[in-house]
Design an enzyme around this catalytic site. Sequence first.
Site, PDB file in Angstrom:
ATOM      1  N   GLU A   1       0.839  -1.201   0.000  1.00 47.37           N
ATOM      2  CA  GLU A   1       0.000   0.000   0.000  1.00 47.37           C
ATOM      3  C   GLU A   1       0.875   1.252   0.000  1.00 47.37           C
ATOM      4  OE1 GLU A   1      -2.798   0.149   3.258  1.00 47.37           O
ATOM      5  OE2 GLU A   1      -3.924   1.759   2.293  1.00 47.37           O
TER       6      GLU A   1
ATOM      7  N   GLU B   1     -12.827  -1.789   2.374  1.00 44.30           N
ATOM      8  CA  GLU B   1     -13.418  -1.463   3.684  1.00 44.30           C
ATOM      9  C   GLU B   1     -14.512  -0.404   3.539  1.00 44.30           C
ATOM     10  OE1 GLU B   1     -10.517  -0.852   6.830  1.00 44.30           O
ATOM     11  OE2 GLU B   1      -9.812  -2.907   6.643  1.00 44.30           O
TER      12      GLU B   1
ATOM     13  N   TYR C   1      -7.004  -8.773  11.656  1.00 42.07           N
ATOM     14  CA  TYR C   1      -5.651  -8.547  12.180  1.00 42.07           C
ATOM     15  C   TYR C   1      -5.481  -9.233  13.531  1.00 42.07           C
ATOM     16  CZ  TYR C   1      -4.677  -5.127   8.540  1.00 42.07           C
ATOM     17  OH  TYR C   1      -4.435  -4.523   7.331  1.00 42.07           O
TER      18      TYR C   1
ATOM     19  N   GLU D   1      -6.323  -8.843   4.009  1.00 48.27           N
ATOM     20  CA  GLU D   1      -5.484  -8.131   4.997  1.00 48.27           C
ATOM     21  C   GLU D   1      -5.462  -8.978   6.260  1.00 48.27           C
ATOM     22  OE1 GLU D   1      -6.195  -3.959   5.692  1.00 48.27           O
ATOM     23  OE2 GLU D   1      -6.675  -3.617   3.570  1.00 48.27           O
TER      24      GLU D   1
HETATM   25  O1  AHR Z   1      -3.192  -2.230   6.274  1.00 48.87           O
HETATM   26  C1  AHR Z   1      -3.413  -0.972   6.812  1.00 48.87           C
HETATM   27  C2  AHR Z   1      -4.874  -0.507   6.692  1.00 48.87           C
HETATM   28  O2  AHR Z   1      -5.676  -1.362   7.453  1.00 48.87           O
HETATM   29  C3  AHR Z   1      -5.474  -0.579   5.324  1.00 48.87           C
HETATM   30  O3  AHR Z   1      -5.244   0.561   4.578  1.00 48.87           O
HETATM   31  C4  AHR Z   1      -6.936  -0.708   5.603  1.00 48.87           C
HETATM   32  O4  AHR Z   1      -7.642  -1.384   4.598  1.00 48.87           O
HETATM   33  C5  AHR Z   1      -6.972  -1.409   6.936  1.00 48.87           C
HETATM   34  O5  AHR Z   1      -7.855  -0.787   7.805  1.00 48.87           O
END
Ligand code: AHR
Length: 516
Positions: free
Chosen positions: A46, A197, A263, A320
């Site tokens: 990114e 998102e 995450y 992600e």
């Molecule tokens: O990976 C960092 C950020 O986390 C990304 O830009 C977003 O999609 C997510 O919230």
Amino acid sequence: MSVVKSSVLALAMLATAPVFAAVTIDIDPAKPGAVINKNVYGQFAEHLGTGVYEGMWVGPKSNIPNTRGWRNDVVGALKELHVPLVRWPGGCFADVYHWRDGIGPQDKRPSNVHTNADGVVEIDAINAVGTHEFFDLIDMLGADAYVNGNVGTGSVQEMSDWVEYMTSDGGSPLARLRAQNGREKPFKVAYFGIGNELWGCGGNMKPEYYANLYSNYEHFLWAPEKSRPKMIASGGSGFDTTWTDVLSKELKDRTIGISVHQYTVPTGNWDIKGKTLGFKEGEWISTLANTLKMDQLVKDHVAVLDKNDPEKKIGLMIDEWGTWYDEEKDAKSALFQQNSLRDALVAALNFHIFHEHAERVPMTTIAQMVNVLQAMILTDKEKMVLTPTYYAFQMYVPFQDATSLPLAIKDNTSYTLGALTIPGVSASAARAKDGKLYLALVNTDPSNAVDVAVNVAGTELQGAAGKVLTAATMDAHNTFQNPQAIKPAAFSARAAGDKLSIKVPAKAVMVVALEE
Ligand code: AHR
């Protein structure tokens, strides 16, 4: 103390660590499971912090050795991972990115200040990395492209034009513009993501509203049949399956996948996530326990997909995932975090879960490739360091496009601290494209090694050989001053009689080829 001496000392300490009694793993190669799509080992790059600029792109005039602006050291290291897929340019950045800013002569491109809805400010002073540069990187890596389009601040016309610019094979004004900019042949866009998102930084929408928008956008993404990208819908976050439910009902035959983001936050609390280094054992076990929740998350989303899409045309794309720690006060750039042995275990545990769900999980992209969150590589100007996560990805290369083999773990150990208990051993087996049978093992216990007896039905195993990644401390990591503090070591074991026993050190990731 020299690196060699300290490694010898560390191994000696590991050899004297207590060993738990035998766990048994039974593998039946006569009952193969689904193929583990190589795209499960995808990466996410990114425009964020130094993830692209400096981390990978330094420009052709830089003193840092580069090829048309891309760092030779970083690209060379990434090639070793056989990166199958790269998602770009975001993330939240995708929904503020306007592709026309990144084409044409570099000295004529505008500079931008992007602020995404999460308040992250990205100053893209030169827009030097745009469509053509991204595909140059993709070509060098031999990877497929997963381009993420802008729904949040873009328009149907803008996205439609971008897809046409990249994929049309002549005649159209946009194909001519691409040729003028140096690329006659269309680019190969393997996958195209429609927004990111949308429930948050992508526009704060409801799933029903996005489903309608998606249909509208997707309808106008024309491309020649042979080069039409596979379209991916941006789904929900974590355990909430609402988005997966709505999108899989509404977008039948319009999408090949619905994404979900998950995450690993050590404490489970986004306000105080937990430390990158110097954490206590309580945060070791909670990080691994939170990682293992990925299994239930996948099951929950897959149950919804099975209900709405019994033909299994829609995949769950976990585009992600990875660790997210509290940002250090002196972090060199946004979301830059160190990466330790713990991250390697997080990666490996996730791989095992993805393998188990290979039938429904054809793609994942870890966040992120360089200098952001759980990165493969960290850079500091001309310096580069490979992280324990890098080594986990490297060790698991044989699992790309391998056929998963179900296994049973008997008498597994458990690892307990305070109120938390997790399985001691996690394992995954597959028949790789090279014909060999690979076994991956994780020992989550930071203090005790474990003996694992391995049986393969119908075969008398001769031995096992491969690599093991471990260290004396839970937060062992590589730095720019000491870049080789932790790296995989060779491992082998011979069968005694008809028994193969593998001793897995405490806090370790191991991948071996079994000698049949
Ligand atoms: O990976 C960092 C950020 O986390 C990304 O830009 C977003 O999609 C997510 O919230």
